[in-house]
Design a protein around this motif. Structure first.
Motif, PDB file in Angstrom:
ATOM      1  N   GLU A   1      40.635  17.218 158.832  1.00  0.00           N
ATOM      2  CA  GLU A   1      40.018  16.305 159.810  1.00  0.00           C
ATOM      3  C   GLU A   1      38.536  16.151 159.494  1.00  0.00           C
ATOM      4  OE1 GLU A   1      40.861  18.124 163.551  1.00  0.00           O
ATOM      5  OE2 GLU A   1      43.005  17.654 163.426  1.00  0.00           O
ATOM      6  N   ILE A   2      37.908  17.259 159.160  1.00  0.00           N
ATOM      7  CA  ILE A   2      36.480  17.226 158.840  1.00  0.00           C
ATOM      8  C   ILE A   2      36.229  16.349 157.612  1.00  0.00           C
ATOM      9  CG2 ILE A   2      34.601  18.645 157.908  1.00  0.00           C
ATOM     10  CD1 ILE A   2      35.621  20.880 159.793  1.00  0.00           C
TER      11      ILE A   2
ATOM     12  N   ALA B   1      39.034   6.836 160.287  1.00  0.00           N
ATOM     13  CA  ALA B   1      39.898   7.946 160.724  1.00  0.00           C
ATOM     14  C   ALA B   1      39.105   8.923 161.592  1.00  0.00           C
ATOM     15  CB  ALA B   1      40.466   8.668 159.510  1.00  0.00           C
ATOM     16  N   HIS B   2      37.836   9.177 161.202  1.00  0.00           N
ATOM     17  CA  HIS B   2      36.984  10.069 161.984  1.00  0.00           C
ATOM     18  C   HIS B   2      36.823   9.566 163.406  1.00  0.00           C
ATOM     19  CE1 HIS B   2      34.986  12.130 158.353  1.00  0.00           C
ATOM     20  NE2 HIS B   2      35.655  13.024 159.045  1.00  0.00           N
TER      21      HIS B   2
ATOM     22  N   PHE C   1      30.331  14.889 162.865  1.00  0.00           N
ATOM     23  CA  PHE C   1      31.720  15.239 163.153  1.00  0.00           C
ATOM     24  C   PHE C   1      31.811  16.041 164.444  1.00  0.00           C
ATOM     25  CE2 PHE C   1      35.304  18.129 163.042  1.00  0.00           C
ATOM     26  CZ  PHE C   1      36.356  17.275 162.740  1.00  0.00           C
TER      27      PHE C   1
ATOM     28  N   PRO D   1      26.772  20.591 154.802  1.00  0.00           N
ATOM     29  CA  PRO D   1      28.213  20.490 155.061  1.00  0.00           C
ATOM     30  C   PRO D   1      29.012  20.136 153.808  1.00  0.00           C
ATOM     31  CG  PRO D   1      26.987  19.352 156.767  1.00  0.00           C
ATOM     32  CD  PRO D   1      25.992  19.754 155.713  1.00  0.00           C
TER      33      PRO D   1
ATOM     34  N   ALA E   1      31.768  20.826 158.478  1.00  0.00           N
ATOM     35  CA  ALA E   1      31.639  19.706 159.409  1.00  0.00           C
ATOM     36  C   ALA E   1      30.186  19.264 159.486  1.00  0.00           C
ATOM     37  CB  ALA E   1      32.128  20.118 160.795  1.00  0.00           C
ATOM     38  N   THR E   2      29.970  17.951 159.467  1.00  0.00           N
ATOM     39  CA  THR E   2      28.615  17.415 159.647  1.00  0.00           C
ATOM     40  C   THR E   2      28.295  17.436 161.143  1.00  0.00           C
ATOM     41  OG1 THR E   2      29.531  15.218 159.859  1.00  0.00           O
ATOM     42  CG2 THR E   2      28.822  15.871 157.663  1.00  0.00           C
TER      43      THR E   2
ATOM     44  N   SER F   1      34.424   7.928 158.344  1.00  0.00           N
ATOM     45  CA  SER F   1      35.457   6.908 158.150  1.00  0.00           C
ATOM     46  C   SER F   1      36.016   6.459 159.497  1.00  0.00           C
ATOM     47  CB  SER F   1      36.581   7.485 157.304  1.00  0.00           C
ATOM     48  OG  SER F   1      37.210   8.529 158.015  1.00  0.00           O
TER      49      SER F   1
ATOM     50  N   ARG G   1      32.077  22.290 151.532  1.00  0.00           N
ATOM     51  CA  ARG G   1      33.429  21.808 151.251  1.00  0.00           C
ATOM     52  C   ARG G   1      33.897  22.178 149.844  1.00  0.00           C
ATOM     53  NH1 ARG G   1      33.064  15.892 154.243  1.00  0.00           N
ATOM     54  NH2 ARG G   1      32.142  16.719 156.164  1.00  0.00           N
TER      55      ARG G   1
ATOM     56  N   GLY H   1      38.001  13.899 156.747  1.00  0.00           N
ATOM     57  CA  GLY H   1      38.409  12.520 157.008  1.00  0.00           C
ATOM     58  C   GLY H   1      39.687  12.121 156.292  1.00  0.00           C
TER      59      GLY H   1
ATOM     60  N   GLN I   1      40.072   9.775 165.386  1.00  0.00           N
ATOM     61  CA  GLN I   1      40.280  11.182 165.710  1.00  0.00           C
ATOM     62  C   GLN I   1      39.410  11.594 166.896  1.00  0.00           C
ATOM     63  OE1 GLN I   1      41.715  13.204 162.747  1.00  0.00           O
ATOM     64  NE2 GLN I   1      42.486  14.309 164.518  1.00  0.00           N
TER      65      GLN I   1
END
Lengths: 297, 248
Positions: B105-106, A4-5, A213, B75, A209-210, A2, B79, B108, A8
């Protein structure tokens, strides 16, 4: 992934630059100098080109017409010149004779001629065209009807052109070598950062986390560092040219030229930053990819 | 929710941590996986979260077959879990709040929403007043609660914890277990790997018993672990308050 990502990641990258300014400064110096050398070469070559075109006479091509050419045939040639888009002027044979008479020591000689031996001529202005274009024009004009002779001294132009081409090639090679160096420097910087943050990366991956990320802040960091390195390189080149412009101006004045050394243009500064960003990003991505491949998920 | 079918895990050293394990955990269950050190508890937990891959057998989590899972999907599988690690894996370079923000954060989550949820998670584990502290300044029990806050902040369907009460005194362990219990009561599937059986009588979880890589349902008739006397459960009132707060 996104917006936001990305915000950040950019914020994180900026924070890391701010938090370790000394490390960042050292990397920036390396990148700045690596970019400054080819950039200086590039701008210097462009200055040589500008200086040469100012020092030499404007390149002109003379088309001498057949003495027997009639009005209509002269008009046809004029039309062709207009089509070629080159500024030109017509020098009638009588006018040419007058000019010859005006020269010191030639008046008597001219007066003794039984008739005007000079042909009508067109003089075309080739300023702003490169050697190949002028060459092509000379060749085609030589084949026009009633053009007896086309005269152009292109040797200096061709030499300059060859010199500039060689210079540009050298600059490109230099840029290639330093570009690889820049990628390697960024690769190393990012690798050290990742090793220092190994735990953070491990935890992030364990909780979902990907790879994207994990890599994004580093990619932004690499790109930012490249942009700043580009700005630093531009500043170094501008500074060097500022100190050189005085002596160079003096030298060219002695040659009767009003040439002034120009520093890097805004577009060139932009290109430097873009190149820095791209190479920095590439180095960071390669570093992250290698790191993630070496670590189990 | 989690199904193991004839799962065997052999490590490259030749050590067989799990042998032909089959199990089925339903949504909303509260499960203790127990057994001696080295019995395979940690391996079982790691297999569930796809941190390890089975040598043979099939694992299905939330309808997804883990052996058919592409690396890029991993990933997103993770989650589904709130993971509490044996060594906690807190990030000591940043304050408590930032630790809890990481999963958001991860995922989003927009920053304002993320902060709200992180504070709510800290509130649930009783660490709201420590949001600005660095993890190093927290006690062992507080660090464990921070690890739980980080695990639950993303509202996972499954909470998976490996030895969450190891190295804690009885009071802190009681607090930790009551927090897990409170999450179970609001519908979260909770799976704890622990050798701490003194809470079994109080919390009445489903107990899975691992011995030498084999899985057994329920405690063995002659448990090698002495069940603690009931008075060990007399933990200061904090734990009950926490349950009430969390489930309110």
């Amino acid at each position: 992934m996104s917006l936001a990502h990305h915000q950040q990641a950019l914020a994180t990258a900026l924070e890391r630059l701010r938090d370790a300014p000394f490390n960042a400064l050292l990397s920036l110096l390396v990148i700045g100098i690596a970019l400054a050398l080819p950039a200086a070469g590039w701008v210097a070559l462009d200055n040589v080109r500008l200086a040469a075109s100012g020092l030499a006479e404007a390149p002109e091509v003379s088309l001498f017409l057949d003495p027997g050419a009639g009005r209509d045939e002269v008009k046809a040639i004029e039309q062709k010149l207009r089509d070629a888009g080159a500024p030109y002027r017509f020098v009638a044979k009588d006018a040419a004779l007058e000019r010859l008479k005006a020269r010191e020591g030639l008046a008597d000689l001219v007066a003794n001629l039984p008739k005007n031996p000079l042909p009508d001529a067109f003089v075309a202005d080739m300023a702003g065209r490169d050697a190949a274009a002028v060459e092509a024009f000379v060749k085609s004009a030589g084949e026009w009807p009633r053009v007896a002779h086309v005269q152009f001294d292109s040797a200096w132009m061709r030499r300059l052109d060859a010199f500039l081409r060689l210079g540009r090639l050298a600059v490109v090679l230099l840029a290639g070598v330093f570009g690889v160096g820049l990628v390697a420097a960024t690769f190393n910087t990012i690798r050290l950062q990742m090793l220092a943050r190994a735990q953070e990366i491990e935890v992030a991956r364990l909780i979902g986390a990907t790879p994207g990320f994990v890599s994004r802040p580093y990619a932004y960091y690499g790109a930012l560092q490249g942009i700043l390195g580009g700005l630093l390189a531009a500043a170094l080149v501008a500074l060097a040219f500022f100190f050189l412009s005085g002596p160079v101006g003096e030298l060219t004045r002695l040659y009767g030229s009003s040439f002034r050394l120009r520093g890097p243009s805004l577009a060139e500064v932009g290109a430097l930053c873009a190149a820095g960003a791209l190479l920095g990003w590439l180095g960071a991505r390669l570093s992250v990819a290698l790191y993630l491949r070496q670590q189990p998920q | 929710m989690i199904t193991f079918a004839n799962v065997t895990k052999r490590y490259p050293t030749g050590f067989e941590a799990l042998r032909d394990v089959s199990l089925d955990i339903q949504a909303g269950e509260f499960v203790f996986v127990t057994g001696h050190s080295g019995a395979g508890k940690t391996t079982l937990v790691k297999l569930m979260a796809a941190i390890e891959r089975p040598t043979s057998g099939g694992i299905i989590v939330n309808g997804q077959n883990l052996s058919a899972l592409r690396a890029s999907a991993l990933p997103f599988l993770r989650r589904n879990f709130g993971l509490v690690f044996q060594d906690q894996k807190l990030l000591f370079d940043r304050p408590v709040l930032a630790n809890v923000l990481l999963p958001l954060e991860i995922a989003g989550t927009p920053p304002r929403e993320a902060k709200k949820r992180a504070l709510a998670a800290l509130d649930k584990v009783g660490l709201l007043d420590r949001e600005k502290a660095l993890p190093i300044a927290l006690s062992g029990g507080e660090q464990q609660r921070l690890a739980i806050a980080r695990a639950v902040v993303n509202r996972p369907a499954i909470l998976l914890a490996d030895e969450p009460t190891a190295n804690l005194d009885a009071a802190s362990a009681g607090q930790i277990l009551s927090i897990f219990n409170s999450f179970n009561q609001v519908g979260v599937t909770v799976i704890l790997a622990t050798h701490d059986l003194q809470w079994v009588d109080k919390l009445r979880p489903r107990v899975l018993w691992l011995a030498k890589g084999k899985l057994h349902e329920g405690l063995p008739a002659q448990s090698p672990v002495e069940l603690a006397p009931l008075n060990a459960l007399a933990v200061p009132g904090a734990s009950d308050t926490l349950i009430e707060e969390a489930t309110r």
